[in-house]
Design a protein around this motif. Structure first.
Motif, PDB file in Angstrom:
ATOM      1  N   LEU A 169     -19.926  42.201  16.577  1.00 33.17           N
ATOM      2  CA  LEU A 169     -20.008  42.788  15.451  1.00 33.17           C
ATOM      3  C   LEU A 169     -18.955  42.237  14.210  1.00 33.17           C
ATOM      4  N   ALA A 170     -17.792  42.060  14.829  1.00 33.47           N
ATOM      5  CA  ALA A 170     -16.796  41.593  13.994  1.00 33.47           C
ATOM      6  C   ALA A 170     -17.413  40.143  13.407  1.00 33.47           C
ATOM      7  N   VAL A 176     -17.323  44.967  10.379  1.00 32.02           N
ATOM      8  CA  VAL A 176     -15.794  45.225  10.895  1.00 32.02           C
ATOM      9  C   VAL A 176     -15.726  46.661  11.186  1.00 32.02           C
ATOM     10  N   ASP A 177     -16.188  47.528  10.204  1.00 28.64           N
ATOM     11  CA  ASP A 177     -16.019  48.933  10.474  1.00 28.64           C
ATOM     12  C   ASP A 177     -16.532  49.389  11.630  1.00 28.64           C
ATOM     13  N   VAL A 229      -9.352  39.755  17.543  1.00 30.34           N
ATOM     14  CA  VAL A 229     -10.301  39.360  16.507  1.00 30.34           C
ATOM     15  C   VAL A 229     -10.638  40.358  15.231  1.00 30.34           C
ATOM     16  N   LEU A 230     -10.188  41.767  15.856  1.00 33.93           N
ATOM     17  CA  LEU A 230     -10.346  42.816  14.574  1.00 33.93           C
ATOM     18  C   LEU A 230      -8.951  42.590  13.833  1.00 33.93           C
ATOM     19  N   ALA A 231      -7.701  42.290  14.225  1.00 32.40           N
ATOM     20  CA  ALA A 231      -6.753  42.182  13.323  1.00 32.40           C
ATOM     21  C   ALA A 231      -6.944  40.949  12.248  1.00 32.40           C
ATOM     22  N   VAL A 274      -9.439  37.505   7.322  1.00 29.22           N
ATOM     23  CA  VAL A 274      -9.852  36.032   7.997  1.00 29.22           C
ATOM     24  C   VAL A 274     -11.023  36.199   8.840  1.00 29.22           C
ATOM     25  N   ARG A 275     -12.029  35.201   8.452  1.00 32.55           N
ATOM     26  CA  ARG A 275     -13.286  35.128   9.145  1.00 32.55           C
ATOM     27  C   ARG A 275     -13.076  34.840  10.562  1.00 32.55           C
TER      28      ARG A 275
END
Length: 205
Positions: free
Chosen positions: A130-131, A136-137, A186-188, A194-195
């Motif tokens: 998903l990210a 991202v949300d 990844v989320l951070a 940052v892609r």
């Protein structure tokens, strides 16, 4: 071998043979690893939308481990087929409350005489996908939900019972914790703009 030499070996560029093997694998998956016919596990016809990848071309059983393809750099998370696969896995293998079954025994017989729970690592792979797709949300919300499945000691099991969220399988399970840490990174990065490395942009920049 000294540690600094070992580190250089880990960073050694892929050889021509490795690249050829990678291209062969990607070509095989593109041709044989998805549903060609009228039944697409995502519920969409191949003529209208990219078909979802399947676990094995011969059987066509949808498997949650396909969410790891971007992590192995087989297909980017935002590739049309991975987007279709992510949707198909969520719809077909969803166990509720952010949990995913690894596969459905009726589609992929495993010979086990007892039903299995939801495979926690698959849900963390879903966070990563998903990210990587820019959602991202949604990824953050799912991650927060998955964090709630920790034991009172803050540890994670291999599986979660969808009916009561109790721990099943190996406990504690290292792979579940690896998934937790990977998704957190990844989320951070995504939340800082940052892609993710799982996206097409990161692969081909």
């Amino acid at each position: 071998m000294p540690q600094h030499q070992q580190f250089r070996l880990l960073r050694r560029p892929a050889t021509q043979k490795h690249r050829w093997n990678s291209e062969q694998l990607q070509g095989h998956l593109a041709q044989q690893g998805h549903d060609h016919g009228g039944h697409d596990p995502s519920g969409l016809t191949a003529s209208r939308s990219p078909a979802a990848m399947t676990f094995r071309a011969a059987q066509g059983g949808l498997d949650g481990s396909l969410l790891a393809l971007p992590l192995r750099r087989v297909l980017p998370a935002d590739h049309p087929r991975m987007i279709a696969t992510t949707r198909a896995i969520t719809e077909r293998l969803g166990a509720g409350d952010g949990l995913l079954f690894r596969y459905l025994p009726q589609d992929s017989p495993d010979g086990l005489d007892q039903p299995e729970g939801a495979f926690l690592l698959c849900s963390f792979w879903l966070v990563d996908n998903l990210a990587g797709q820019g959602r991202v949300d949604e990824a953050s919300q799912l991650f927060e939900k998955l964090c709630s499945y920790a034991s009172p000691l803050g540890l994670y099991s291999e599986q979660i019972d969808p009916s009561d969220h109790s721990c099943l399988g190996n406990f504690p399970q290292a792979l579940s914790h690896v998934g937790l840490l990977s998704s957190a990174v990844v989320l951070a990065r995504a939340q800082r703009g940052v892609r993710p490395e799982l996206s097409t942009h990161a692969w081909f920049q």
